[in-house]
Design an enzyme around this catalytic site. Structure first.
Site, PDB file in Angstrom:
ATOM      1  N   LYS A 262     112.903  24.496  19.444  1.00 36.58           N
ATOM      2  CA  LYS A 262     112.674  23.914  20.844  1.00 36.58           C
ATOM      3  C   LYS A 262     113.937  23.217  21.271  1.00 36.58           C
ATOM      4  O   LYS A 262     114.374  23.427  22.417  1.00 36.58           O
ATOM      5  CB  LYS A 262     111.763  22.874  20.625  1.00 36.58           C
ATOM      6  CG  LYS A 262     110.185  23.370  20.344  1.00 36.58           C
ATOM      7  CD  LYS A 262     109.089  22.597  19.926  1.00 36.58           C
ATOM      8  CE  LYS A 262     108.042  23.081  19.481  1.00 36.58           C
ATOM      9  NZ  LYS A 262     107.052  22.153  18.833  1.00 36.58           N
TER      10      LYS A 262
ATOM     11  N   GLN B 293     105.465  16.381  16.802  1.00 31.05           N
ATOM     12  CA  GLN B 293     105.216  17.611  15.979  1.00 31.05           C
ATOM     13  C   GLN B 293     104.138  17.624  14.818  1.00 31.05           C
ATOM     14  O   GLN B 293     104.068  16.528  14.330  1.00 31.05           O
ATOM     15  CB  GLN B 293     106.538  17.973  15.410  1.00 31.05           C
ATOM     16  CG  GLN B 293     106.654  19.403  14.679  1.00 31.05           C
ATOM     17  CD  GLN B 293     106.487  20.624  15.475  1.00 31.05           C
ATOM     18  OE1 GLN B 293     106.892  20.369  16.811  1.00 31.05           O
ATOM     19  NE2 GLN B 293     105.772  21.635  14.812  1.00 31.05           N
TER      20      GLN B 293
ATOM     21  N   ASP C 214     102.364  18.751  25.367  1.00 34.03           N
ATOM     22  CA  ASP C 214     101.547  19.737  24.488  1.00 34.03           C
ATOM     23  C   ASP C 214      99.948  19.872  24.979  1.00 34.03           C
ATOM     24  O   ASP C 214      99.218  20.826  24.744  1.00 34.03           O
ATOM     25  CB  ASP C 214     101.253  19.038  22.992  1.00 34.03           C
ATOM     26  CG  ASP C 214     102.296  19.549  22.172  1.00 34.03           C
ATOM     27  OD1 ASP C 214     102.524  20.837  22.108  1.00 34.03           O
ATOM     28  OD2 ASP C 214     102.698  18.761  21.400  1.00 34.03           O
TER      29      ASP C 214
HETATM   30  N1  GUN Z   1     102.553  22.309  15.098  1.00 39.75           N
HETATM   31  C1  GUN Z   1     102.304  23.775  15.551  1.00 39.75           C
HETATM   32  N2  GUN Z   1     102.510  24.038  16.662  1.00 39.75           N
HETATM   33  C2  GUN Z   1     102.589  22.925  17.095  1.00 39.75           C
HETATM   34  C3  GUN Z   1     102.470  22.737  18.879  1.00 39.75           C
HETATM   35  O1  GUN Z   1     102.384  23.468  19.739  1.00 39.75           O
HETATM   36  N3  GUN Z   1     102.708  21.488  19.251  1.00 39.75           N
HETATM   37  C4  GUN Z   1     102.894  20.518  18.080  1.00 39.75           C
HETATM   38  N4  GUN Z   1     103.129  18.908  18.628  1.00 39.75           N
HETATM   39  N5  GUN Z   1     103.105  20.474  17.005  1.00 39.75           N
HETATM   40  C5  GUN Z   1     102.893  22.136  16.341  1.00 39.75           C
END
Ligand code: GUN
Length: 300
Positions: free
Chosen positions: A59, A103, A126
């Site tokens: 990311k 996350q 998100d």
């Molecule tokens: N863990 C796995 N996929 C995601 C996601 O799209 N966002 C977040 N915050 N954590 C994750």
């Protein structure tokens, strides 16, 4: 079926679609920058889960590549729920960040629901906050969760319409399965599907998957889905990213929830792993952060 009648499976390249998303986003980034705004994301990582580390690094690499700002703030595994919530409160008030991402998964002493509720809904890129989930369910989304949004973008890029199709989703997580089921059944151009949401308690899974026109697999079970689950001509979206050991130099390889070789003569379209859904999740996070910056600064 003889070899001449065999259908050719098309690869749905999320990697390729993500490049076109990034091209389209450049003018919005330039516009914001001319007004003195650099879209900016705070990423919170708790503990040292290796998969989460890899996701967070990808990311931040993409944000850098696009000339955007992202900061990763790392907390130790034993961080308390109250400590994390109060740090998020500070980020909510901090004008330098337009988006906040925590996350997942979080260590077991921390209640994920409470942490998600602590994020300001205006910065929840998100789309996991209950207010944003409510808006999505009502058909008026503020932020659409990145993985389901990326899957819808793959469909529109390849002219695959969910309208009138039977869509079977495997997995009911808040990150993928549940929001995907809501989006695909909404009364709009990217929805209008008939959705069946299957999960770990579903009896006779194959009786559902064999009826799917579109199958979205988000189970986390390496290569579980083979041709015995499928109907001829099905469109497959593989959300799984599983590390399995092999004898290569790295000692592991990435595989999806779908057995790639065995679907070739039965599916009409499928997303590969890697290079399918994964790159689209990141592209949609970039897009949602730009949207957050536009909405907070009232520039667009
Ligand atoms: N863990 C796995 N996929 C995601 C996601 O799209 N966002 C977040 N915050 N954590 C994750």
């Amino acid at each position: 079926m003889n070899q001449f009648a065999m259908n050719f499976m098309h690869v749905l390249s999320g990697k390729e679609v993500s490049h076109s998303v990034y091209e389209d986003l450049k003018s919005r980034i330039d516009f914001l920058k001319k007004k003195g705004v650099v879209p900016s994301l705070a990423v919170i990582l708790v503990g040292d889960d290796p998969a989460s580390n890899v996701y967070v690094q990808s990311k931040s690499r993409q944000f850098k590549k696009m000339g955007l700002h992202s900061d990763t703030i790392t907390f130790p595994e034993e961080t308390s729920e109250a400590g994390l919530a109060s740090f998020i409160e500070e980020l909510n008030q901090d004008d330098t960040f337009h988006g906040i991402l925590v996350q997942l998964p979080l260590p077991k002493q921390i209640d994920e629901k409470r942490i998600i509720r602590a994020i300001s809904p205006e910065k929840d890129v998100d789309g996991f906050h209950p207010e944003n989930l409510g808006l999505l369910t009502a058909g008026n989304p503020r932020f659409i969760p990145c993985t389901p949004k990326g899957i819808l973008r793959i469909f529109s890029h390849y002219d695959i319409s969910p309208s009138g199709k039977h869509i079977v989703i495997l997995g009911r997580s808040n990150i993928v399965g549940r929001p995907m089921s809501i989006l695909l059944s909404l009364k709009n151009d990217s929805g209008n599907g008939t959705v069946t949401l299957c999960h770990s308690r579903t009896a006779d899974l194959k009786s559902f998957t064999k009826k799917a026109d579109i199958l979205v697999v988000a189970l986390g079970s390496p290569e579980l889905i083979d041709e015995s689950y499928l109907k001829d001509g099905v469109v497959i979206v593989d959300v799984g990213i599983n590390r399995v050991s092999d004898d290569s130099e790295t000692r592991y390889k990435l595989v999806g929830d779908v057995h790639w070789e065995s679907i070739q003569t039965i599916a009409s379209y499928a997303t590969p792993v890697p290079g399918g859904v994964g790159p689209m999740t990141i592209a949609m996070l970039v897009e949602n952060t730009i949207e957050a910056a536009e909405q907070i600064t009232k520039l667009s």
